[in-house]
Structure formats: structure tokens, C-alpha cells
Design a protein around this motif. Structure first.
Motif, mmCIF file in Angstrom:
data_model
loop_
_atom_site.group_PDB
_atom_site.id
_atom_site.type_symbol
_atom_site.label_atom_id
_atom_site.label_comp_id
_atom_site.label_asym_id
_atom_site.label_seq_id
_atom_site.Cartn_x
_atom_site.Cartn_y
_atom_site.Cartn_z
ATOM 1 N N LEU A 33 3.161 13.238 8.135
ATOM 2 C CA LEU A 33 3.729 13.490 6.808
ATOM 3 C C LEU A 33 3.858 12.202 6.004
ATOM 4 O O LEU A 33 3.453 12.147 4.827
ATOM 5 C CB LEU A 33 5.102 14.154 6.956
ATOM 6 C CG LEU A 33 5.845 14.478 5.664
ATOM 7 C CD1 LEU A 33 5.048 15.450 4.809
ATOM 8 C CD2 LEU A 33 7.230 15.046 5.967
ATOM 9 N N PHE A 34 4.367 11.144 6.636
ATOM 10 C CA PHE A 34 4.534 9.881 5.923
ATOM 11 C C PHE A 34 3.185 9.250 5.578
ATOM 12 O O PHE A 34 3.029 8.647 4.508
ATOM 13 C CB PHE A 34 5.388 8.902 6.751
ATOM 14 C CG PHE A 34 6.838 9.312 6.841
ATOM 15 C CD1 PHE A 34 7.527 9.736 5.712
ATOM 16 C CD2 PHE A 34 7.503 9.291 8.057
ATOM 17 C CE1 PHE A 34 8.854 10.122 5.787
ATOM 18 C CE2 PHE A 34 8.836 9.680 8.149
ATOM 19 C CZ PHE A 34 9.518 10.089 7.007
ATOM 20 N N SER A 35 2.197 9.413 6.463
ATOM 21 C CA SER A 35 0.857 8.882 6.189
ATOM 22 C C SER A 35 0.222 9.585 4.988
ATOM 23 O O SER A 35 -0.410 8.958 4.138
ATOM 24 C CB SER A 35 -0.054 9.046 7.412
ATOM 25 O OG SER A 35 0.409 8.279 8.496
ATOM 26 N N ILE A 36 0.405 10.910 4.925
ATOM 27 C CA ILE A 36 -0.139 11.685 3.799
ATOM 28 C C ILE A 36 0.536 11.259 2.498
ATOM 29 O O ILE A 36 -0.130 11.040 1.477
ATOM 30 C CB ILE A 36 0.042 13.198 4.042
ATOM 31 C CG1 ILE A 36 -0.830 13.645 5.216
ATOM 32 C CG2 ILE A 36 -0.328 14.002 2.793
ATOM 33 C CD1 ILE A 36 -0.462 15.011 5.778
ATOM 34 N N LEU A 37 1.867 11.113 2.531
ATOM 35 C CA LEU A 37 2.600 10.690 1.331
ATOM 36 C C LEU A 37 2.168 9.290 0.885
ATOM 37 O O LEU A 37 1.986 9.035 -0.309
ATOM 38 C CB LEU A 37 4.106 10.704 1.606
ATOM 39 C CG LEU A 37 4.768 12.085 1.666
ATOM 40 C CD1 LEU A 37 6.200 11.972 2.183
ATOM 41 C CD2 LEU A 37 4.766 12.734 0.282
ATOM 42 N N LYS A 38 1.966 8.407 1.859
ATOM 43 C CA LYS A 38 1.585 7.024 1.543
ATOM 44 C C LYS A 38 0.181 6.944 0.968
ATOM 45 O O LYS A 38 -0.068 6.227 -0.008
ATOM 46 C CB LYS A 38 1.683 6.174 2.812
ATOM 47 C CG LYS A 38 1.285 4.717 2.604
ATOM 48 C CD LYS A 38 1.375 3.937 3.912
ATOM 49 C CE LYS A 38 0.913 2.493 3.718
ATOM 50 N NZ LYS A 38 0.968 1.735 4.998
ATOM 51 N N ASN A 39 -0.764 7.685 1.575
ATOM 52 C CA ASN A 39 -2.175 7.559 1.190
ATOM 53 C C ASN A 39 -2.602 8.509 0.074
ATOM 54 O O ASN A 39 -3.561 8.226 -0.657
ATOM 55 C CB ASN A 39 -3.068 7.803 2.415
ATOM 56 C CG ASN A 39 -2.834 6.781 3.510
ATOM 57 O OD1 ASN A 39 -2.575 5.610 3.231
ATOM 58 N ND2 ASN A 39 -2.903 7.219 4.760
ATOM 59 N N GLU A 40 -1.915 9.648 -0.052
ATOM 60 C CA GLU A 40 -2.367 10.666 -1.009
ATOM 61 C C GLU A 40 -1.335 11.020 -2.063
ATOM 62 O O GLU A 40 -1.623 11.800 -2.977
ATOM 63 C CB GLU A 40 -2.795 11.932 -0.248
ATOM 64 C CG GLU A 40 -3.901 11.679 0.768
ATOM 65 C CD GLU A 40 -4.141 12.869 1.681
ATOM 66 O OE1 GLU A 40 -4.269 13.996 1.163
ATOM 67 O OE2 GLU A 40 -4.206 12.672 2.912
ATOM 68 N N GLY A 41 -0.126 10.462 -1.924
ATOM 69 C CA GLY A 41 0.907 10.712 -2.912
ATOM 70 C C GLY A 41 1.640 12.019 -2.676
ATOM 71 O O GLY A 41 1.280 12.811 -1.805
#
Length: 304
Positions: A58-66
Motif C-alpha cells: 500500500l505504501f509503495s503504491i501511494l509513493k510511486n503512483e500517488g
């Protein structure tokens, strides 16, 4: 002389409410669906995983894709509910009422399971194109830019799949999708009805939101444990690419064998937490919305 069965809503209303309940739930749980799909594809073909946990994903998606990235594929998720869930819950509700005795006694557990499997398989066939689009759209963000499919919405996805890969591709993975639906619906719908009945029979619950919530959480847990191995097969087949003109997997059995061989037996249940985190709330919200709409219709239209 037996009393006549009480009036019920028309079949069209049952189908409409089933679809609206599923779509309403999807708006809330789409980010969890995205994480679940990414976790199931993580480490595909190897023992190395892209994401250590669902929170890492979840944090990776938020970081990389907003923030918008966690709602990737929402249009496909809504179309899936409009097709799959409308058909599934509509057929289940109609059959459940037909199998209910004149004295109001509900069908037994086995009959509930059979009704659930019939409803699920039919709904899955109708909803497979939207399912294929959803899997691909939610998987896109994990790929390098040059490998991304870049579908703008579900209708763009379906049009491009048809144009670039043929109409039959929209039903790719139809068999494992229907098999998953049989498992899911036998577990989810039957266990929900059974749990709700058991809670009410205990004397501690009435026919209210608390009872619906508890029955839904029990149903979601049973469904998660039973359906995860079939779900990972479905996800990987629908996301696969052609390699040198040949499909990445020949069939569902090959997917299972390769997952077990390359990633370990318990990888069939990889991502149990995000799967339940998605399925549990979706089950809860779907049935709560459905029960409340049925109650509203009964109060204002059947008893008015």
C-alpha cells in the motif's frame, strides 16, 4: 389451509439491488482489491517478492503512483459488480425464495450451497470480461513503463482487448473464474445465510445491522480460506502475456504446480490478510446495503 406466502419485491428489483449493493461496497474497498491483486502477482515465477506485507504494498503504491493510484481500475470494479454481482445475488435471491417452504422454513444448508454455486457460476460467466479488465488495470502499475498496457478506463480496456487480442480474450480464465465463483458463493452466500440464522436462533441477535455485520464477517472469513488458491490461479491467468506466440500458462493446473514448485505450497494463500481485508468488508457492506434496500422497499412499497 396454509397461508399465502408474503409479498416479495419483483425479480427486476432483486437484480437491481444486488448490483447496487456490490457497486456501493466496491467504492469503499477498491484500494484493498488493488493491494490484493498486487500481492498475488508479487514474486511471480520466483521466490523473491516485490512486497513484504500488504502495508508495504500500500505504501509503495501511494509513493510511486500517488493517492489516485490506489483507485486504479475502479471503473472495471464497478462494471464487474454491475454484471457479476447483479446476476449472482439476483439469481440467489430468486432461487432462495422459490426453495423456501410455504411455512416460511428456509432451505437447508446443502440446498443453500447448491443455490450459491449456481448463482456464482452464472454471474462469473457474465462478469468475466470486466474481471479481465480489472486484473490488468490493477496490475499495470507494478510493470516498467514500456510494458504497461495503459488502459484509460474499463471501456477502453475492453475495446483494446477485443481489437488487439480478439473477443475470446475477454473470457480468458473463464473456467477458473467460474470455479472460483462456485467456491466463493458456496462459502459466502450459504455461510452468510447459515450464520445469520444461527445468530438469530441463539436469541442474542435480532434481524438488524449488528446481526448482518457479524454474519458477514463470519461469511467473509470462511470464503477467504476456501477460495484463495483458486483466486490466485484466476488472477495469474487473466494477467498473463503471450510469450513467443504461446500463453504463459496452459491451464489452471499448471499455475498451481508452478506456484507450489517455485514459490512454495503456502504461497497459494499468499496475501491472506489483504484478501480478507478486501473480501471481509466487501461482504459486510454488500449484505448490509442489500438488507437495507430490501427493508426500505418492503416498508415503503410492499406494505404501503
Amino acid at each position: 389451509m396454509a397461508e399465502a406466502k408474503p409479498k416479495t419485491s419483483p425479480k427486476a428489483i432483486k437484480f437491481l439491488f444486488g448490483g447496487l449493493a456490490g457497486m456501493g461496497a466496491t467504492v469503499f474497498v477498491q484500494p484493498l482489491d488493488l493491494v490484493k491483486n498486487r500481492m498475488q502477482l508479487s514474486g511471480q515465477g520466483t521466490t523473491a517478492r516485490e512486497y513484504k506485507t500488504s502495508f508495504h504494498a500500500l505504501f509503495s503504491i501511494l509513493k510511486n503512483e500517488g493517492v489516485g493510484g490506489i483507485y486504479t481500475g475502479l471503473s472495471a470494479g464497478l462494471l464487474r459488480q454491475a454484471t457479476y454481482t447483479t446476476t449472482r445475488l439476483g439469481i440467489y435471491t430468486v432461487l432462495f425464495e422459490k426453495m423456501t417452504g410455504d411455512d416460511g422454513r428456509p432451505p437447508n444448508f446443502l440446498l443453500k450451497a447448491l443455490i450459491g454455486m449456481t448463482a456464482g457460476a452464472t454471474g462469473a460467466f457474465v462478469g468475466t470480461p470486466a474481471e479481465v479488465a480489472l486484473i490488468r488495470m490493477t496490475a499495470d502499475g507494478r510493470l516498467p513503463a514500456e510494458q504497461q498496457r495503459g488502459y484509460s478506463n474499463v471501456f477502453n480496456a475492453l475495446a483494446r482487448i477485443t481489437r488487439e487480442e480478439g473477443v475470446a480474450t475477454m473470457w480468458r480464465g473463464c473456467i477458473p473464474t467460474m470455479a472460483r465463483a462456485v467456491v466463493v458463493n458456496a462459502a459466502q452466500l450459504a455461510s452468510y445465510s447459515q450464520a445469520k440464522q444461527a445468530l438469530q436462533d441463539s436469541g442474542y441477535f435480532g434481524d438488524d445491522i449488528l446481526c448482518h455485520f457479524c454474519a458477514s464477517m463470519i461469511s467473509g472469513l470462511v470464503t477467504t480460506a476456501a477460495s484463495m488458491p483458486v483466486d490466485i490461479v484466476k488472477t495469474r491467468i487473466q494477467n498473463m502475456r503471450m510469450i513467443d506466440g504461446k500463453p504463459e500458462y496452459k491451464n489452471g493446473v499448471e499455475v498451481l504446480m508452478r506456484v507450489v514448485r517455485n514459490e512454495g505450497f503456502f504461497s497459494l494463500w499468499k496475501g491472506f490478510t489483504p484478501y480478507y481485508a478486501r473480501l471481509g468488508p466487501h461482504t459486510v457492506l454488500t449484505f448490509i446495503f442489500l438488507e437495507q434496500m430490501n427493508r426500505f422497499y418492503k416498508t415503503h412499497f410492499l406494505q404501503g
